[in-house]
Design a protein around this motif. Structure first.
Motif, PDB file in Angstrom:
ATOM      1  N   ALA A 165       0.880  -1.481   0.108  1.00 28.27           N
ATOM      2  CA  ALA A 165      -0.062  -0.014   0.044  1.00 28.27           C
ATOM      3  C   ALA A 165       0.787   1.217  -0.007  1.00 28.27           C
ATOM      4  CB  ALA A 165      -0.851   0.055   1.270  1.00 28.27           C
ATOM      5  N   ALA A 168       2.211   1.624  -3.345  1.00 30.84           N
ATOM      6  CA  ALA A 168       1.270   2.146  -4.393  1.00 30.84           C
ATOM      7  C   ALA A 168       0.674   3.696  -4.134  1.00 30.84           C
ATOM      8  CB  ALA A 168      -0.205   1.414  -3.992  1.00 30.84           C
ATOM      9  N   ILE A 169       0.921   4.167  -2.809  1.00 28.88           N
ATOM     10  CA  ILE A 169       0.709   5.700  -2.832  1.00 28.88           C
ATOM     11  C   ILE A 169       1.986   6.451  -3.275  1.00 28.88           C
ATOM     12  CG2 ILE A 169      -1.317   5.392  -1.318  1.00 28.88           C
ATOM     13  CD1 ILE A 169       0.645   6.280   0.837  1.00 28.88           C
TER      14      ILE A 169
END
Lengths: 273, 310
Positions: A165, A168-169
């Motif tokens: 995550a 991903a950001i």
């Protein structure tokens, strides 16, 4: 908490507190642990000197108490050096993998091939004796343990969803490693720091015993043993008490480390119970 | 499969070797003072001798070339000479190492016998009071300052009881105290890893099956648990060889035992740097080789371990 763990915790906290206090008192009264009185050298334990006196007539109990200062110094320096150096190498190696991991793993392998005392001896041979140099040398020698530990933890951790995550950001690698992953694997690293503190005390004592660590008149426990060695036949007490101090302190650190491991390291909770 | 694993491990050995040489070489370069004086002990060598030595060490060349020259000299057996006695280092180190090997093997035997017996007793009743006591005893073992313990043993058995020699090397009786000392700080770790390895086997189905067939607890532990844990224990013990060597350095100093550890410490005190760094390189090489062999044997004996553990 078992009674033994409780006692060990008290010893560990006591040594740390005594080390801090000793630093303050020594700053105000620099010679408090170094007042030779040759008329009263090598006296056996008595009411006045509960642990007797050494070859220069100095009170052994006072020197053991002030010996907590070098102990504290060595623990703090060597653990900081070992944990910082080792963890950075291990985390980088484990996180990025690939060629970098292959190279860094060789470095870790090589460092682990040297018995820690041998690297410390080689560094002291190159830099010369002294408490600070010994502390740094022990830190470098013990860094490989942290490197291997944190690399292993990282390899497992980096597959976790929160890491994906973070990637991903678009969080930077540094941020992911130090802000997100490190707090999650801090437990085992703290536990290892306790064990490293225990072995740092042992290695400092050993190097000082060889005459390569703390220099006179520092009241280092290992140095006290080095000085008492020749008088062992006539004054065994001068050997017994500093050695006991080392043994009890190291054992306490190990017991506390063990107790910490049972609570902080999830891997051991599963295996042991 | 097995061959490719062996090849892989041996190939990894080479870069690790280079890193070891690099670390030691960097430390040598850190030594203060004129390198010719430091390495050869000649205060003012005649200019032509100096020129030859500089050329041999490559002192005018860049660091990396000097490092390669150093590696070349180590690999071809040119380890230099002792500053004090002039004896070739490699011969000196090998002679001293034989003594160290005697000491480490003897103490490893004592420590393994004690450690594995204790682990066996502990595993018979996990988490009982006996198990706890053995756990603490083991911890006390490796918390012991080895030099202090050695001094106490000398005081009791050599000075007071006059049963054994206080130090030196000669005959079996001079090996007893040093190897007992070294075993004291090592049996604990062996007991703990053996206990853990045995407990891991303990939780497996075939052990329960054996027990359900009515085998006595002792038979279960000896025939099933210990047999299956043996390879793991031997590996874990083998991989601790480096730690054993570290303890040997200190033990030899206390007992005035002419091993490689004592040689290194004496070398530092006498500023005989070729001897110091020769000893350090040699011990690292031995430890690394032992680790490699133990790993390979483990892979051969236990196919489960063959997964490439980088």
């Amino acid at each position: 908490m078992s009674p033994l763990t409780a006692i060990a915790t008290i010893v560990v906290l006591g040594v740390i507190a005594a080390g801090i206090l000793a630093t303050v008192v020594e700053f105000m009264v620099p010679d408090i642990h170094n007042r030779p009185n040759l008329w009263r050298s090598l006296e056996p334990p008595s009411l006045e000197h509960p642990m007797g006196t050494d070859s220069l007539g100095r009170d052994i109990l006072i020197r053991i108490i002030f010996g907590t200062k070098p102990v504290l110094l060595v623990i703090v320096i060597s653990v900081i050096v070992a944990a910082t150096l080792g963890t950075i190498i291990g985390l980088t190696s484990g996180y990025f993998g690939g060629r970098l991991d292959l190279i860094l793993s060789r470095v870790i392998d090589a460092l682990m091939s040297f018995p820690a005392i041998l690297i410390a001896l080689a560094i002291v041979a190159a830099l010369g004796p002294g408490l600070w140099k010994v502390a740094i040398a022990i830190g470098i020698a013990e860094a490989s343990v942290f490197a291997r530990l944190s690399r292993g933890l990282m390899i497992v951790e980096k597959e976790q969803l929160y890491v994906q995550a973070g990637k991903a950001i678009g969080a930077s690698s540094t941020r992911i490693i130090f802000r997100h992953i490190l707090p999650n694997i801090a437990g085992p690293i703290i536990v290892q720091a306790t064990f490293t503190a225990a072995s740092a005390i042992l290695w400092e004592a050993a190097l000082s015993f060889l005459g390569l660590g703390a220099q006179p008149p520092t009241p280092s426990w290992g140095l006290m043993l080095y000085e008492a060695k020749e008088y062992m036949r006539v004054a065994p007490h001068a050997t017994v008490f500093p050695g006991l101090a080392i043994f009890v302190t190291v054992l306490s650190f190990n017991i506390v480390g063990e107790a910490l491991r049972d609570t902080l390291d999830p891997r051991f909770r599963k295996v042991m119970r | 499969m097995i061959l490719s694993y062996v090849a892989y491990r041996v190939l990894l050995y080479i870069p690790t070797l280079l890193v070891i040489f690099f670390i030691v070489f960097s430390l040598v370069k850190l030594l203060p003072g004129d390198p010719i004086v430091v390495m050869y002990g000649e205060l003012a060598p005649p200019p032509e001798v100096r020129k030859a030595l500089e050329e041999k060490l490559g002192l005018d060349k860049p660091f990396i070339i000097q490092f390669l020259l150093y590696t070349y000299r180590i690999l071809t057996g040119d380890w230099g000479k002792s500053v004090h006695t002039g004896e070739p280092i490699l011969e000196l180190v090998i002679r001293r190492f034989t003594a160290t090997l005697e000491l480490t093997v003897a103490s490893l035997a004592i420590a393994s016998a004690t450690g594995i017996t204790l682990a066996y007793i502990a595993v018979m009743r996990p988490n009982s009071i006996v198990d706890r006591f053995i756990g603490i005893l083991s911890m006390a073992g490796y918390s012991m300052p080895v030099f202090w313990w050695g001094m106490i043993l000398i005081f009791i058995f050599a000075v007071n009881l006059k049963l054994l020699p206080p130090g030196g090397r000669g005959g079996l009786e001079s090996l007893i105290l040093p190897s007992l000392t070294l075993a004291t700080v090592n049996f604990g770790m062996i007991a703990r890893v053996s206990r853990a390895a045995m407990l891991e086997v303990y939780s497996q189905d075939f052990v329960m099956a054996a027990r359900s067939r009515g085998l006595s607890e002792r038979r279960v532990v000896v025939l099933y648990v210990m047999r299956n844990a043996a390879v793991a224990i031997a590996t874990l013990v083998g991989l601790r060889f480096g730690i054993l060597m570290g303890g040997a350095v200190i033990t030899e100093t206390v007992f005035n035992y002419p091993g490689v550890g004592r040689m290194i410490v004496d070398g530092i005190l006498a500023r005989d740097y070729p001897v110091v760094f020769g000893g350090v390189v040699f011990v690292a090489l031995v430890v690394m080789t032992v680790n490699l062999v133990v790993d390979l044997l483990y892979a051969i004996l236990d196919p489960r371990a063959r997964v490439t553990r980088v």
